[in-house]
Enzyme design. Sequence first.
Site, mmCIF file in Angstrom:
data_model
loop_
_atom_site.group_PDB
_atom_site.id
_atom_site.type_symbol
_atom_site.label_atom_id
_atom_site.label_comp_id
_atom_site.label_asym_id
_atom_site.label_seq_id
_atom_site.Cartn_x
_atom_site.Cartn_y
_atom_site.Cartn_z
ATOM 1 N N ASP A 250 0.843 -1.189 0.000
ATOM 2 C CA ASP A 250 0.000 0.000 0.000
ATOM 3 C C ASP A 250 0.885 1.247 0.000
ATOM 4 O O ASP A 250 1.830 1.351 0.784
ATOM 5 C CB ASP A 250 -0.890 -0.032 1.250
ATOM 6 C CG ASP A 250 -1.904 1.087 1.298
ATOM 7 O OD1 ASP A 250 -2.330 1.548 0.219
ATOM 8 O OD2 ASP A 250 -2.300 1.484 2.415
ATOM 9 N N HIS A 251 0.596 2.187 -0.878
ATOM 10 C CA HIS A 251 1.292 3.480 -0.918
ATOM 11 C C HIS A 251 2.808 3.353 -0.973
ATOM 12 O O HIS A 251 3.526 3.950 -0.157
ATOM 13 C CB HIS A 251 0.896 4.348 0.281
ATOM 14 C CG HIS A 251 -0.490 4.908 0.168
ATOM 15 N ND1 HIS A 251 -0.862 5.833 -0.773
ATOM 16 C CD2 HIS A 251 -1.610 4.631 0.889
ATOM 17 C CE1 HIS A 251 -2.144 6.114 -0.635
ATOM 18 N NE2 HIS A 251 -2.623 5.391 0.369
ATOM 19 N N GLY B 207 -7.664 8.340 6.779
ATOM 20 C CA GLY B 207 -7.901 8.498 8.206
ATOM 21 C C GLY B 207 -9.380 8.719 8.490
ATOM 22 O O GLY B 207 -10.249 8.380 7.685
ATOM 23 N N HIS C 32 -9.409 4.757 -1.580
ATOM 24 C CA HIS C 32 -8.654 4.800 -0.324
ATOM 25 C C HIS C 32 -9.473 5.588 0.711
ATOM 26 O O HIS C 32 -10.397 6.316 0.370
ATOM 27 C CB HIS C 32 -7.306 5.478 -0.542
ATOM 28 C CG HIS C 32 -6.324 4.631 -1.290
ATOM 29 N ND1 HIS C 32 -5.126 4.214 -0.740
ATOM 30 C CD2 HIS C 32 -6.358 4.120 -2.545
ATOM 31 C CE1 HIS C 32 -4.477 3.484 -1.630
ATOM 32 N NE2 HIS C 32 -5.205 3.418 -2.732
ATOM 33 N N GLY C 33 -9.111 5.434 1.983
ATOM 34 C CA GLY C 33 -9.774 6.203 3.026
ATOM 35 C C GLY C 33 -11.166 5.722 3.345
ATOM 36 O O GLY C 33 -12.040 6.516 3.721
ATOM 37 N N ASN D 37 -9.901 0.509 0.575
ATOM 38 C CA ASN D 37 -8.900 0.392 1.630
ATOM 39 C C ASN D 37 -9.464 0.771 2.996
ATOM 40 O O ASN D 37 -10.102 1.816 3.142
ATOM 41 C CB ASN D 37 -7.707 1.298 1.327
ATOM 42 C CG ASN D 37 -6.844 0.777 0.200
ATOM 43 O OD1 ASN D 37 -7.260 -0.066 -0.585
ATOM 44 N ND2 ASN D 37 -5.629 1.291 0.113
#
Length: 279
Positions: free
Chosen positions: A82-83, A178, A204-205, A226
């Site tokens: 991831d990332h 987040g 994502h997020g 994610n």
Amino acid sequence: MPLVSGFDVIEQCTSRGLVAGAFNTTNIETTMGIVDAIERVGVPTFVQVAPTNVALSGYEYIYDMVSRRLEKTKVPVALHLDHGKNLQAVQDSLAADFTSVMIDTSEEEYEENVHLSAKAREIAPADVSVEAELGAIGGKEDEIGPDEASGTSPEQVADFVARTKCDMLAVSVGNVHGYAPDARIDFDLLRRVQEQSSVPLVIHGGSGLPVEQFARFHEFGVVKVNIASDLRNAMIRTFGEAYVANPHEHSLIKVSRNAVTAIADVVERRIRQFNPSVK
């Protein structure tokens, strides 16, 4: 079952109209909780780790931990980077036999993002899926985030996918890393992005998004969502509550088992929210 390629998870989900959760691990408790939930629900899934979280263990330990837990699991699971913020992170995860990777150079200028994302596809084996990101997703991932968030431009999508040859495209369409109570997916923008993309999309997020939006993702070509903050909070909360209840608590294994249960419950709930048709 041994770890499968990210392509296998993508194919099974797209053919069955499912959305794969992608759950971040760091340690044994998180891994056990994730896989316990996967076994309950039976939906193909990504287990993933970001470079910021391998600082404790290294990529090889994550691979060993996840692959050992999956030996008797019948559900297809891919191990994903991831990332990955640079090509070194991609190379390190590939050296540890990860079966899917992400290159995230979305904060670079467009041409540099294209160049580095294409390079990641070149160095990854043909059976390893590659995710790239277009548009910088806001918020913080382990206290790291872009200086300035920017939405994905639908006008750039077709060119970016064609030139990078990525297999999944992470997009910025209102999602925030987040916990972000005001985060909302802009489904009009997501539709415009989908219309220009020849590959499945990634959100994502997921931890900060409204639950009612989850069930719509499959309509927009999303194959992967994610979830990280939810799991970390479940573990930290379990240990914190144990300490508050008894500052002299010394049974680490009891609290760790409770954390596994709490994490598994979160993962199962999220997978079912992504896939309401799954019984």
